[in-house]
Design a protein around this motif. Structure first.
Motif, PDB file in Angstrom:
ATOM      1  N   GLY A 144       0.846  -1.049   0.009  1.00 60.22           N
ATOM      2  CA  GLY A 144       0.109   0.058   0.022  1.00 60.22           C
ATOM      3  C   GLY A 144       0.772   1.180   0.011  1.00 60.22           C
ATOM      4  O   GLY A 144       0.192   2.307   0.008  1.00 60.22           O
ATOM      5  N   VAL A 145       2.114   1.169  -0.081  1.00 56.52           N
ATOM      6  CA  VAL A 145       2.794   2.244  -0.151  1.00 56.52           C
ATOM      7  C   VAL A 145       3.655   2.625  -1.429  1.00 56.52           C
ATOM      8  O   VAL A 145       3.996   1.666  -2.163  1.00 56.52           O
ATOM      9  N   ASP A 146       3.509   3.801  -1.778  1.00 56.03           N
ATOM     10  CA  ASP A 146       3.870   4.166  -3.288  1.00 56.03           C
ATOM     11  C   ASP A 146       5.405   4.691  -2.996  1.00 56.03           C
ATOM     12  O   ASP A 146       5.863   5.572  -2.711  1.00 56.03           O
ATOM     13  N   TYR A 147       6.195   3.260  -3.415  1.00 49.26           N
ATOM     14  CA  TYR A 147       7.766   3.873  -3.397  1.00 49.26           C
ATOM     15  C   TYR A 147       8.061   4.299  -4.790  1.00 49.26           C
ATOM     16  O   TYR A 147       7.401   4.096  -5.804  1.00 49.26           O
ATOM     17  N   GLY A 148       9.395   4.522  -4.856  1.00 50.58           N
ATOM     18  CA  GLY A 148       9.958   5.079  -6.286  1.00 50.58           C
ATOM     19  C   GLY A 148      10.648   4.223  -6.857  1.00 50.58           C
ATOM     20  O   GLY A 148      11.278   3.194  -5.999  1.00 50.58           O
ATOM     21  N   VAL A 149      10.707   4.280  -8.102  1.00 57.00           N
ATOM     22  CA  VAL A 149      11.616   3.533  -9.053  1.00 57.00           C
ATOM     23  C   VAL A 149      11.985   4.200 -10.326  1.00 57.00           C
ATOM     24  O   VAL A 149      11.043   5.051 -10.789  1.00 57.00           O
ATOM     25  N   ALA A 150      13.053   4.201 -10.764  1.00 60.27           N
ATOM     26  CA  ALA A 150      13.235   4.998 -12.072  1.00 60.27           C
ATOM     27  C   ALA A 150      12.406   4.500 -13.008  1.00 60.27           C
ATOM     28  O   ALA A 150      12.212   3.359 -13.300  1.00 60.27           O
ATOM     29  N   TYR A 151      11.740   5.295 -13.811  1.00 64.88           N
ATOM     30  CA  TYR A 151      10.977   5.279 -14.819  1.00 64.88           C
ATOM     31  C   TYR A 151      11.763   4.901 -15.954  1.00 64.88           C
ATOM     32  O   TYR A 151      11.698   4.073 -16.818  1.00 64.88           O
ATOM     33  N   ASN A 152      12.608   5.854 -16.422  1.00 61.40           N
ATOM     34  CA  ASN A 152      13.546   5.578 -17.530  1.00 61.40           C
ATOM     35  C   ASN A 152      14.784   5.062 -16.972  1.00 61.40           C
ATOM     36  O   ASN A 152      15.140   5.220 -15.765  1.00 61.40           O
ATOM     37  N   PRO A 153      15.621   4.205 -17.653  1.00 64.19           N
ATOM     38  CA  PRO A 153      16.662   3.452 -16.923  1.00 64.19           C
ATOM     39  C   PRO A 153      17.678   4.756 -16.358  1.00 64.19           C
ATOM     40  O   PRO A 153      18.055   5.783 -16.964  1.00 64.19           O
ATOM     41  N   GLY A 154      17.744   4.631 -15.037  1.00 59.20           N
ATOM     42  CA  GLY A 154      18.502   5.711 -14.392  1.00 59.20           C
ATOM     43  C   GLY A 154      20.036   5.843 -14.892  1.00 59.20           C
ATOM     44  O   GLY A 154      20.959   5.127 -14.746  1.00 59.20           O
ATOM     45  N   VAL A 155      20.035   7.060 -15.553  1.00 60.90           N
ATOM     46  CA  VAL A 155      21.572   7.191 -15.952  1.00 60.90           C
ATOM     47  C   VAL A 155      22.698   7.604 -15.195  1.00 60.90           C
ATOM     48  O   VAL A 155      23.883   7.391 -15.336  1.00 60.90           O
ATOM     49  N   GLN A 156      22.252   7.905 -13.947  1.00 57.60           N
ATOM     50  CA  GLN A 156      23.118   8.003 -13.126  1.00 57.60           C
ATOM     51  C   GLN A 156      23.865   6.766 -12.592  1.00 57.60           C
ATOM     52  O   GLN A 156      24.951   6.737 -11.982  1.00 57.60           O
ATOM     53  N   ASN A 157      23.279   5.838 -12.649  1.00 54.42           N
ATOM     54  CA  ASN A 157      23.519   4.554 -12.324  1.00 54.42           C
ATOM     55  C   ASN A 157      24.382   3.874 -13.286  1.00 54.42           C
ATOM     56  O   ASN A 157      23.968   2.795 -13.762  1.00 54.42           O
ATOM     57  N   CYS A 158      25.503   4.492 -13.491  1.00 49.79           N
ATOM     58  CA  CYS A 158      26.493   4.051 -14.330  1.00 49.79           C
ATOM     59  C   CYS A 158      27.610   3.217 -13.800  1.00 49.79           C
ATOM     60  O   CYS A 158      27.937   3.052 -12.493  1.00 49.79           O
ATOM     61  N   ILE A 159      28.518   2.673 -14.492  1.00 43.19           N
ATOM     62  CA  ILE A 159      29.969   1.979 -14.027  1.00 43.19           C
ATOM     63  C   ILE A 159      30.908   2.886 -14.343  1.00 43.19           C
ATOM     64  O   ILE A 159      31.264   3.331 -15.591  1.00 43.19           O
ATOM     65  N   PRO A 160      31.471   3.785 -13.433  1.00 38.01           N
ATOM     66  CA  PRO A 160      32.657   4.539 -13.653  1.00 38.01           C
ATOM     67  C   PRO A 160      34.014   3.463 -13.661  1.00 38.01           C
ATOM     68  O   PRO A 160      34.169   2.996 -12.539  1.00 38.01           O
ATOM     69  N   VAL A 161      34.598   3.805 -14.648  1.00 33.59           N
ATOM     70  CA  VAL A 161      36.000   2.854 -14.675  1.00 33.59           C
ATOM     71  C   VAL A 161      36.849   4.118 -15.286  1.00 33.59           C
ATOM     72  O   VAL A 161      36.979   4.315 -16.682  1.00 33.59           O
ATOM     73  N   ASN A 162      37.710   4.529 -14.572  1.00 34.72           N
ATOM     74  CA  ASN A 162      38.657   5.796 -14.776  1.00 34.72           C
ATOM     75  C   ASN A 162      37.984   6.890 -15.413  1.00 34.72           C
ATOM     76  O   ASN A 162      36.862   7.290 -14.751  1.00 34.72           O
ATOM     77  N   ASP A 163      38.284   7.165 -16.663  1.00 33.77           N
ATOM     78  CA  ASP A 163      37.554   8.339 -17.185  1.00 33.77           C
ATOM     79  C   ASP A 163      36.485   7.846 -18.147  1.00 33.77           C
ATOM     80  O   ASP A 163      36.184   8.629 -18.979  1.00 33.77           O
ATOM     81  N   THR A 164      35.776   6.715 -18.047  1.00 36.22           N
ATOM     82  CA  THR A 164      34.762   6.343 -18.871  1.00 36.22           C
ATOM     83  C   THR A 164      33.657   5.945 -18.065  1.00 36.22           C
ATOM     84  O   THR A 164      33.824   5.400 -16.897  1.00 36.22           O
ATOM     85  N   LEU A 165      32.524   6.286 -18.403  1.00 40.97           N
ATOM     86  CA  LEU A 165      31.094   5.816 -17.838  1.00 40.97           C
ATOM     87  C   LEU A 165      30.438   4.986 -18.641  1.00 40.97           C
ATOM     88  O   LEU A 165      30.166   5.315 -19.725  1.00 40.97           O
ATOM     89  N   TYR A 166      30.260   3.752 -18.173  1.00 45.03           N
ATOM     90  CA  TYR A 166      29.303   2.954 -18.972  1.00 45.03           C
ATOM     91  C   TYR A 166      27.860   3.168 -18.301  1.00 45.03           C
ATOM     92  O   TYR A 166      27.256   2.861 -17.313  1.00 45.03           O
ATOM     93  N   VAL A 167      26.966   4.024 -19.076  1.00 46.15           N
ATOM     94  CA  VAL A 167      25.773   4.738 -18.646  1.00 46.15           C
ATOM     95  C   VAL A 167      24.666   3.995 -19.335  1.00 46.15           C
ATOM     96  O   VAL A 167      24.554   3.653 -20.551  1.00 46.15           O
ATOM     97  N   PRO A 168      23.536   3.704 -18.584  1.00 47.22           N
ATOM     98  CA  PRO A 168      22.465   3.156 -18.976  1.00 47.22           C
ATOM     99  C   PRO A 168      21.694   3.787 -20.239  1.00 47.22           C
ATOM    100  O   PRO A 168      21.519   4.904 -20.057  1.00 47.22           O
ATOM    101  N   ASP A 169      21.325   3.235 -21.335  1.00 50.31           N
ATOM    102  CA  ASP A 169      20.625   3.922 -22.230  1.00 50.31           C
ATOM    103  C   ASP A 169      19.373   4.316 -21.825  1.00 50.31           C
ATOM    104  O   ASP A 169      18.565   3.378 -21.267  1.00 50.31           O
ATOM    105  N   PRO A 170      18.948   5.477 -21.665  1.00 53.82           N
ATOM    106  CA  PRO A 170      17.699   5.976 -21.012  1.00 53.82           C
ATOM    107  C   PRO A 170      16.498   5.752 -21.954  1.00 53.82           C
ATOM    108  O   PRO A 170      15.457   5.827 -21.216  1.00 53.82           O
ATOM    109  N   TYR A 171      16.515   5.240 -23.039  1.00 56.26           N
ATOM    110  CA  TYR A 171      15.277   5.014 -23.914  1.00 56.26           C
ATOM    111  C   TYR A 171      14.480   6.085 -24.106  1.00 56.26           C
ATOM    112  O   TYR A 171      13.249   6.014 -24.061  1.00 56.26           O
TER     113      TYR A 171
END
Lengths: 352, 616
Positions: B528-555
């Motif tokens: 019964g609780v309305d929690y939040g969840v990313a509607y578009n793929p959350g682009v901040q939820n990326c993989i930082p590898v040195n100076d490269t970010l593997y960023v979810p395609d937000p569609y």
């Protein structure tokens, strides 16, 4: 035995040819009254009626939905959904959100199907209604308690979102149903807000004012009302902002913010946004009053956020006054300053 | 931790001393035992020698009074330079020991979980303590004691035959050393930590040698255990972990895996496949563990054990539980487990434990190892349902007890269904130091996401599809016309602004330190609780590898004017000025629809901080 009966009915139906329009009411009545396989057979009879779609449309398009007519109209709606969108039926056969093989893969691995059922859209209303009214018990037998509760919850969320005329009656029944899972009852109350009609607000108000209802449900009425863009809804929420109970007061503060949300009003269209400005201004000034009266950090923080959600200029002057009012506690003045900063940021955002 | 002992005119390793002293090391005398390997073969992964120029000072291990020796000056050598200040511990002097939580004998249990020396490589993670040969007479008793008695340490003692056996078990207050042994030769001991620093114990212990002769003499060493330190995303990436999911019935992730593996190959960063079958398709590699290290002084200077902090997850999700003990726990790769007294909720997972890089806070306090942050709170849902959700208290207590990156900071994530900080933020490098600070915080912004849609709508493209081809496919105008969704997102924005203020106050961040990226949230109802969840793929939820970010395609929807995804464009415009490369990865069906994104499905081992913790 039952299978044989179905077979006999089916053979007779075939032998007699398609049922005629005048047979529809009888078939719908069987659909309404039967359960299990008998219900499925009755539905099949209805769908076999000649020109069933036209006939059902004629019945439903002019129907007046009342407590008395609900059951008849509900089965008619179910039948029409099957007649018009048979492709959607299979999407309810296996609901991923309550299937362990699927939901346990989630990052938060608990059953939930509200989003999935909403994806059916308005065309799915009849199917949702069918599960809610006719097939839920059969389904629940193969589900865990948590899964069946999630299904019940998902059904009311999705049905309310369709704005189908039946949704009000289902939400009302679930909201009042003491044997319903609490989650479903809470969502049914919020669903009444999604429906947003005057009767829905009246029902919300009635639940709130019924002291025998659990506190959690009474708080949910404020969340429901926050979705209704009317002055009556604002009045309803405003009363709770002044109560002494901190939980209710806090919920009312958040609900005032949700009600007055500038983005929410904008989503309803330009004319509604314009109409809503006066209501938002009221909500904004009430929130400043609530901030001034707040005695805890929790209330103050809720008010600060709500003021920025409403993002209405009407809050600015009273906030400036509150921030400078030396007769107020330091915590209040500090909170007013913070709220002012946040308000300015929110208004600037909206102007972009 | 094997040290080298230097005597007058020569220096020699403990292993060699063992040979000189007739050592045949054994965990127990009957089992044949282990033997110590030459120090050189015990060299570990450390790369930053710190005190290699120490001048050898003559000393003797023979004494007419009680006398203890250890590597007090932290140069990997026990010699005369270790004399001064051995009974105190400061940032510049004082012996160090380490939580011996790696697995040197391949038994899938941490070395300190038993009372033996676990193979020839194990002693390098034990601290050498030598009790000098007593020449003052024939004492009545010789006692070695530890304080506090509750400290999680074990001491092995080399007997006259050269075998090592447990002398003091964890929790033991004291033990007697054989008088005949100590009067004939120095007595060598190895000390290991058997637990990490904990609440009420900052890792400090004293070891006291008491010799009861005609006169009682004592000598005391003070030592301190290495803290567990967790690395931030801006450190050089050493290895990436993710699951290659090919099973068609298990939401396979080939689009993601292919791009990630190819990119990492170019970056020369190894990608370790977490086997889908072994770990039951439990793809949330971020959630089961937090990676860090515990550093000490080896013969070659500053070195460390990689630490894999095993995080408790919910009963429904257990596939990855075996990853750390069965596969990652090994030589130089340790395991920590905070324990748990309750059924776990998702705020305890690794995605909810991140680290801010080194910085100076507004009060002038320097945080050389950064500061840990996690999500939780008491404000409840965006809609006003009030409840509390926090990280497991045992886990928080463990993090706080290390004393390096705490007090930890909590920001509000209880409104999210999963409830993790990586659902709203991500620390990334800023090689261009755009505002002077070499790192930034990617920050979810519903405002940006909706603004992009509004711009499209205003340009007459309200029918443009969003999430094209997916079950959630909709249109720009449908999203913008959903009043409940818009109300919710404005509430999210307000909560995000509150979080921003918390971080500005705590860390001294400026507005320009937050790199806002478009993320729209939707609701998911549980109980019964309305929690939040990313509607578009959350682009901040990326993989930082040195100076490269593997960023979810937000569609996101395509802007007909540019032919580009409007959300992708916003991400690139926000991140490129930092000097980072953006690689979009498709995680829609493999992670996003299952309430996670790219970061959630991966983990990165980053290089430890250059600065030894004891210098803090």
């Amino acid at each position: 035995m039952r299978a044989r009966s179905i077979f006999v009915v089916a053979v007779l139906a075939c032998a007699a040819g398609p049922l005629q329009a005048q047979d529809l009411e009888g078939a719908l009545a069987r659909m309404r009254d039967k359960t299990g396989d008998d219900y499925v057979a009755a539905r099949k009879d209805v769908l076999a009626v000649k020109d069933v779609k036209t006939t059902l449309h004629a019945k439903l398009d002019t129907a007046s939905w009342t407590e008395d007519s609900f059951s008849d109209l509900a089965v008619a709606s179910i039948a029409l959904a099957h007649a018009e969108h048979p492709e959607l039926a299979s999407r309810l056969d296996k609901i991923e959100g309550i299937t362990p093989e699927h939901y346990t893969k989630r990052r938060h691995p608990v059953p939930e199907c509200g989003r999935e059922l909403q994806q059916l859209g308005k065309d799915g209303a009849g199917f949702l209604l069918e599960v809610a009214l006719k097939t839920f018990a059969d389904r629940a037998r193969s589900l865990s308690t948590q899964e069946s509760a999630a299904l019940r919850e998902g059904l009311v969320i999705a049905l309310a979102a369709t704005q189908h005329p039946s949704a009000f009656f289902v939400c009302k029944k679930v909201a009042r149903g003491t044997s319903e899972p609490e989650g479903a009852r809470l969502q049914a109350i919020e669903g009444l807000g999604t429906i947003g009609t005057a009767p829905a607000l009246a029902e919300i108000t009635a639940i709130h004012d019924d002291a025998t209802q659990p506190a959690s449900l009474r708080l949910a009425t404020l969340r429901g009302a926050a979705r209704i863009p009317s002055s009556d809804a604002l009045s309803f929420i405003s009363k709770s902002a002044g109560v002494s109970d901190e939980a209710e007061k806090r919920q009312a503060i958040v609900a005032l913010g949700t009600f007055g949300s500038s983005w929410g009003w904008k989503a309803r269209g330009a004319s509604m946004a314009e109409q809503g400005s006066a209501l938002r201004a009221k909500a904004a000034t009430q929130l400043v009053e609530a901030l001034g009266a707040a005695t805890t950090d929790s209330l103050r923080q809720a008010a600060i956020e709500a003021i920025s959600v409403v993002a209405h200029d009407a809050a600015r002057a009273p906030l400036e006054k509150l921030a400078k009012d030396e007769t107020r506690p330091a915590a209040t003045r500090t909170a007013a300053k913070q709220a002012l900063d946040r308000l300015n940021t929110a208004i600037q955002r909206d102007a972009r | 931790m094997t040290s080298v002992i230097r005597r007058v005119g020569f220096s020699i390793s403990l292993a060699a001393l063992g040979l000189l002293w007739g050592c045949s090391h054994g965990g127990n005398s009957s089992g044949g035992g282990a033997s110590l390997a030459p120090t050189s073969s015990a060299t570990t992964t450390g790369t930053t020698p710190t005190t290699s120029t120490t001048t050898t000072a003559p000393f003797s291990t023979v004494s007419p009074v009680a006398r203890l020796y250890a590597d007090v000056n932290r140069d990997g050598v026990i010699d005369g330079n270790d004399d001064a200040g051995r009974d105190t511990w400061t940032s510049s002097r004082g012996a160090i020991f380490v939580y011996n939580n790696d697995d040197d004998d391949g038994k899938h249990a941490i070395d300190c979980s038993d009372s033996i020396i676990n193979g020839p490589m194990d002693p390098r993670t034990d601290t050498v303590i030598v009790a000098g040969q007593y020449t003052g007479g024939t004492p009545q008793s010789v006692t070695l004691s530890i304080a506090p008695a509750t400290a999680p340490v074990r001491i092995f003692l080399r007997d006259a035959n050269g075998n090592y056996g447990e002398f003091l078990s964890p929790g033991s207050l004291s033990g007697n050393i054989n008088v005949s042994q100590i009067t004939q030769q120095p007595v060598t001991m190895l000390l290991e930590g058997t637990g990490p620093r904990a609440t009420g114990w900052d890792g400090t212990i004293t070891v006291t040698l008491t010799i009861n002769d005609t006169q009682t003499t004592t000598d005391t060493l003070m030592l301190r255990e290495a803290p567990l330190i967790y690395t931030d995303n801006t450190r050089p990436a050493v290895r990436v972990y993710a699951m290659d999911i090919t099973d068609p019935s298990s939401s396979p992730n080939q689009p993601f895996w292919t791009v990630l593996s190819s990119g990492l190959l170019q970056q020369n960063v190894p990608l370790q496949n977490v086997d889908q079958n072994t770990y039951q398709f439990d793809r949330w590699v971020q959630d089961g563990m937090q990676l860090g290290y515990n550093a000490y002084v080896g013969p070659n200077g500053y070195t460390w054990i990689d630490d894999f902090n095993q995080l408790e997850r919910s009963p429904n999700q257990g596939g990855l539980w075996d990853l750390v003990p069965n596969e990652l726990l090994s030589h130089n790769q340790g395991e920590t487990y905070a324990g748990s007294s309750q059924v776990q909720d998702s705020p305890n997972y690794g995605g909810n434990l991140e680290v801010f890089p080194p910085h100076t806070d507004p009060t002038g306090v320097v945080w050389p190892f950064g500061r840990i942050y996690h999500g939780g709170g008491d404000a409840g849902s965006i809609g006003g349902s009030q409840y509390s959700r926090h990280m497991n208290p045992e886990e928080v207590a463990l993090l706080e007890a290390q004393g390096m990156q705490s007090p930890t900071i909590e920001i509000s994530t209880e409104w999210l269904d999963v409830g993790h900080v990586d659902e709203i933020s991500m620390v990334v490098n800023d090689p261009n130091k755009t505002n002077g600070r070499p790192w930034k915080l990617l920050w979810s912004s519903p405002t940006l996401g909706i603004q992009a849609l509004t711009n499209l709508n205003n340009a007459g493209h309200g029918s443009a599809t969003v999430f094209t081809g997916q079950t959630e496919q909709t249109t720009v105008s449908a999203i913008l016309g959903n009043a409940t969704l818009m109300q919710f997102n404005q509430g999210v924005q307000a909560r995000m602004d509150s979080n921003k203020q918390i971080l500005m106050n705590a860390l001294g961040l400026q507005a320009s330190d937050f790199i806002e990226v478009p993320v729209v949230y939707t609701t998911i109802s549980n109980g019964g609780v309305d929690y939040g969840v990313a509607y578009n793929p959350g682009v901040q939820n990326c993989i930082p590898v040195n100076d490269t970010l593997y960023v979810p395609d937000p569609y996101g929807p395509t802007d007909p004017a540019t032919g580009k995804d409007v959300w992708q464009t916003q991400v690139v415009n926000a991140v490129q000025p930092l000097g980072l490369t953006v690689v979009f990865v498709d995680v829609y069906t493999s992670y996003h629809q299952l309430e996670g994104e790219a970061h959630c499905g991966s983990n990165v081992r980053y290089q430890p901080y250059d600065m030894p913790w004891w210098s803090k």
